[in-house]
Design a protein around this motif. Structure first.
Motif, PDB file in Angstrom:
ATOM      1  N   SER A  14       0.341  -1.462  -0.009  1.00 31.73           N
ATOM      2  CA  SER A  14       0.028  -0.638  -0.493  1.00 31.73           C
ATOM      3  C   SER A  14       1.136   0.717   0.094  1.00 31.73           C
ATOM      4  O   SER A  14       0.738   2.020  -0.618  1.00 31.73           O
ATOM      5  CB  SER A  14      -0.933  -0.188   0.661  1.00 31.73           C
ATOM      6  N   TRP A  17       1.516   2.826  -3.510  1.00 30.99           N
ATOM      7  CA  TRP A  17       0.373   3.568  -3.665  1.00 30.99           C
ATOM      8  C   TRP A  17       0.255   4.708  -3.485  1.00 30.99           C
ATOM      9  O   TRP A  17      -0.804   5.752  -4.063  1.00 30.99           O
ATOM     10  CB  TRP A  17      -0.770   2.782  -3.305  1.00 30.99           C
ATOM     11  N   PRO A  33      -3.853  -3.204  -3.890  1.00 29.98           N
ATOM     12  CA  PRO A  33      -3.194  -2.255  -2.827  1.00 29.98           C
ATOM     13  C   PRO A  33      -3.837  -3.267  -2.071  1.00 29.98           C
ATOM     14  O   PRO A  33      -4.785  -4.447  -1.532  1.00 29.98           O
ATOM     15  CB  PRO A  33      -3.865  -1.383  -2.906  1.00 29.98           C
ATOM     16  N   ASN A  34      -2.528  -4.202  -1.037  1.00 26.04           N
ATOM     17  CA  ASN A  34      -2.425  -4.189  -0.195  1.00 26.04           C
ATOM     18  C   ASN A  34      -3.575  -3.674   1.586  1.00 26.04           C
ATOM     19  O   ASN A  34      -2.785  -4.208   2.496  1.00 26.04           O
ATOM     20  CB  ASN A  34      -1.362  -5.046   0.007  1.00 26.04           C
ATOM     21  N   GLU A  35      -4.252  -3.177   1.173  1.00 22.60           N
ATOM     22  CA  GLU A  35      -4.482  -2.467   2.128  1.00 22.60           C
ATOM     23  C   GLU A  35      -5.085  -2.371   3.308  1.00 22.60           C
ATOM     24  O   GLU A  35      -5.420  -2.893   4.263  1.00 22.60           O
ATOM     25  CB  GLU A  35      -5.479  -0.875   2.123  1.00 22.60           C
TER      26      GLU A  35
END
Length: 171
Positions: A14, A17, A33-35
């Motif tokens: 994230s 980004w 994204p890995n948010e």
């Protein structure tokens, strides 16, 4: 890997980004994204069901040369949820560069050489047992991934210990 795999998508940290130098590239490529965990899982499952190949580095960070790898369970959870095969790809860079152990600006004395090797493929349903929570299966699948990626492959076969990636495609 992205250049050689059709319909490839990628899970990206994230922080990328929000990086002013990289955010435009990951947004234009529509990477994931890995948010937020639930959003991440849904996005990955949707991508796999749409026929995309998903590139995930299950360490969730760069590998530290000479130290054992420590995988996270995210890749296994995604594979299990989507029913996607896991094709294990191992990458070696010799001499080491751009690792967690070195600053990005330190250039090795000789030109780095990358070797890429396709290792085993794992089917997530082989790790699921009736009535068992998917989290237990994810731990078992992650352990299998870690075992494969920790095996030292002879140098003459073109690969050794290095950065690992798991690539999944809907089975």
């Amino acid at each position: 890997m992205l250049a050689y795999i059709e319909q490839a998508n990628c899970v990206v940290k994230s922080a990328v980004w929000h990086n002013p130098f990289m955010r435009w590239a990951v947004r234009c490529a529509a990477y994931i994204p890995n948010e937020d965990l639930e959003t991440l899982l849904n996005s990955c499952e949707r991508a796999l069901r749409a026929g995309e190949t998903l590139i995930i580095f299950p360490e969730a960070t760069r590998t530290v040369p000479g130290k054992p790898i420590q995988l996270q369970r995210g890749a296994a959870n995604i594979a299990l949820r989507a029913g996607a095969a896991v094709n294990i790809v191992q990458i070696r860079c010799e001499p080491s560069t751009l690792s967690k152990a070195e600053p990005w600006y330190r250039v090795p004395e000789q030109r780095p050489c990358l070797s890429v090797r396709l290792r085993d493929s794992l089917r997530p349903h082989d790790f699921l047992r009736p009535g068992e929570h998917v989290g237990v299966a994810a731990r078992r699948l992650t352990s299998a991934l870690q075992t494969v990626l920790s095996e030292e492959v002879p140098i003459d076969e073109g690969i050794g210990r290095g950065t690992q990636g798991a690539v999944g495609r809907r089975a």
